[in-house]
Write a protein that holds these residues in place. Structure first.
Motif, PDB file in Angstrom:
ATOM      1  N   THR A  73       0.836  -1.199   0.000  1.00  0.00           N
ATOM      2  CA  THR A  73       0.000   0.000   0.000  1.00  0.00           C
ATOM      3  C   THR A  73       0.877   1.259   0.000  1.00  0.00           C
ATOM      4  N   LEU A  74       0.363   2.319  -0.562  1.00  0.00           N
ATOM      5  CA  LEU A  74       1.128   3.564  -0.723  1.00  0.00           C
ATOM      6  C   LEU A  74       1.531   4.210   0.608  1.00  0.00           C
ATOM      7  N   PRO A  75       0.638   4.336   1.593  1.00  0.00           N
ATOM      8  CA  PRO A  75       1.066   4.971   2.853  1.00  0.00           C
ATOM      9  C   PRO A  75       2.197   4.217   3.549  1.00  0.00           C
ATOM     10  N   VAL A  76       2.141   2.898   3.485  1.00  0.00           N
ATOM     11  CA  VAL A  76       3.194   2.109   4.120  1.00  0.00           C
ATOM     12  C   VAL A  76       4.511   2.273   3.357  1.00  0.00           C
ATOM     13  N   LYS A  77       4.425   2.357   2.037  1.00  0.00           N
ATOM     14  CA  LYS A  77       5.642   2.571   1.249  1.00  0.00           C
ATOM     15  C   LYS A  77       6.283   3.914   1.578  1.00  0.00           C
ATOM     16  N   VAL A  78       5.469   4.930   1.791  1.00  0.00           N
ATOM     17  CA  VAL A  78       6.000   6.246   2.139  1.00  0.00           C
ATOM     18  C   VAL A  78       6.686   6.201   3.508  1.00  0.00           C
ATOM     19  N   VAL A  79       6.081   5.501   4.461  1.00  0.00           N
ATOM     20  CA  VAL A  79       6.693   5.363   5.786  1.00  0.00           C
ATOM     21  C   VAL A  79       8.003   4.586   5.677  1.00  0.00           C
ATOM     22  N   VAL A  80       8.012   3.513   4.897  1.00  0.00           N
ATOM     23  CA  VAL A  80       9.239   2.730   4.704  1.00  0.00           C
ATOM     24  C   VAL A  80      10.319   3.580   4.045  1.00  0.00           C
ATOM     25  N   LEU A  81       9.928   4.403   3.084  1.00  0.00           N
ATOM     26  CA  LEU A  81      10.895   5.287   2.438  1.00  0.00           C
ATOM     27  C   LEU A  81      11.464   6.303   3.435  1.00  0.00           C
ATOM     28  N   GLY A  82      10.616   6.852   4.294  1.00  0.00           N
ATOM     29  CA  GLY A  82      11.089   7.781   5.316  1.00  0.00           C
ATOM     30  C   GLY A  82      12.044   7.125   6.294  1.00  0.00           C
ATOM     31  N   LEU A  83      11.726   5.910   6.717  1.00  0.00           N
ATOM     32  CA  LEU A  83      12.620   5.185   7.621  1.00  0.00           C
ATOM     33  C   LEU A  83      13.914   4.793   6.916  1.00  0.00           C
ATOM     34  N   SER A  84      13.823   4.500   5.619  1.00  0.00           N
ATOM     35  CA  SER A  84      15.029   4.188   4.855  1.00  0.00           C
ATOM     36  C   SER A  84      15.939   5.403   4.778  1.00  0.00           C
ATOM     37  N   TRP A  85      15.338   6.583   4.512  1.00  0.00           N
ATOM     38  CA  TRP A  85      16.148   7.795   4.504  1.00  0.00           C
ATOM     39  C   TRP A  85      16.787   8.018   5.865  1.00  0.00           C
ATOM     40  N   ALA A  86      16.012   7.828   6.936  1.00  0.00           N
ATOM     41  CA  ALA A  86      16.549   8.057   8.281  1.00  0.00           C
ATOM     42  C   ALA A  86      17.742   7.139   8.537  1.00  0.00           C
ATOM     43  N   TYR A  87      17.604   5.872   8.165  1.00  0.00           N
ATOM     44  CA  TYR A  87      18.712   4.934   8.379  1.00  0.00           C
ATOM     45  C   TYR A  87      19.923   5.318   7.533  1.00  0.00           C
ATOM     46  N   LEU A  88      19.717   5.596   6.250  1.00  0.00           N
ATOM     47  CA  LEU A  88      20.831   5.896   5.358  1.00  0.00           C
ATOM     48  C   LEU A  88      21.531   7.201   5.745  1.00  0.00           C
ATOM     49  N   HIS A  89      20.759   8.217   6.103  1.00  0.00           N
ATOM     50  CA  HIS A  89      21.371   9.476   6.532  1.00  0.00           C
ATOM     51  C   HIS A  89      22.127   9.285   7.844  1.00  0.00           C
ATOM     52  N   HIS A  90      21.524   8.573   8.782  1.00  0.00           N
ATOM     53  CA  HIS A  90      22.168   8.357  10.073  1.00  0.00           C
ATOM     54  C   HIS A  90      23.469   7.579   9.898  1.00  0.00           C
ATOM     55  N   PHE A  91      23.456   6.592   9.020  1.00  0.00           N
ATOM     56  CA  PHE A  91      24.644   5.785   8.763  1.00  0.00           C
ATOM     57  C   PHE A  91      25.753   6.630   8.129  1.00  0.00           C
ATOM     58  N   CYS A  92      25.412   7.376   7.078  1.00  0.00           N
ATOM     59  CA  CYS A  92      26.415   8.198   6.381  1.00  0.00           C
ATOM     60  C   CYS A  92      26.967   9.301   7.289  1.00  0.00           C
TER      61      CYS A  92
END
Length: 139
Positions: A73-92
């Protein structure tokens, strides 16, 4: 920030969140630092929910199929994308801060700005790859 009164004594006032975000232009390194903290807090707060979903997905094959349908579903994909950004930014950004701890030449103004821009570029590029895979690429 000090304002001087008529008698020559400094008067200090508190600076609010809106003052920081609207009145002051922060350097890129400061923005990376603030976003590093925000992404870490977001990941920390989302961790119990993510662990619960992970446990449910491992429970049985029908539970995993339900998890996959929910993830489509689209809302869940948006949340997953936000969490992915958070993880990738935090890691970098974390790698950047570790490098700055090891090599103190990286803390100069020019190198700090350069590495901060690199963190933004790499984390956003990796997030774009995740978004492409999440929203469009089938292979």
């Amino acid at each position: 920030m000090a304002n001087h009164s008529r008698k020559g004594t400094a008067v200090y006032r508190n600076i609010g969140f809106t003052d920081i975000t609207t009145k002051y232009r922060m350097p890129v390194a400061a923005r990376v630092s603030i976003l590093h903290r925000v992404s870490g807090a977001l990941l920390f707060l989302a961790l119990p929910f993510l662990l619960h979903l992970f446990g449910r997905s491992l429970a049985s094959e029908p539970a995993f199929d339900g998890f996959r349908q929910t993830l489509a579903t689209l809302p869940v994909k948006v949340v997953v994308l936000g969490l992915s950004w958070a993880y990738l930014h935090h890691f970098c950004a974390g790698l950047r801060f570790l490098w700055m701890d090891v090599d103190h030449n990286a803390t100069t103004k020019m190198n700090s700005r350069r590495t901060a821009m690199a963190v933004f570029a790499v984390s956003l590029a990796l997030t774009a790859i995740v978004a492409f895979k999440l929203f469009g690429a089938n292979a």
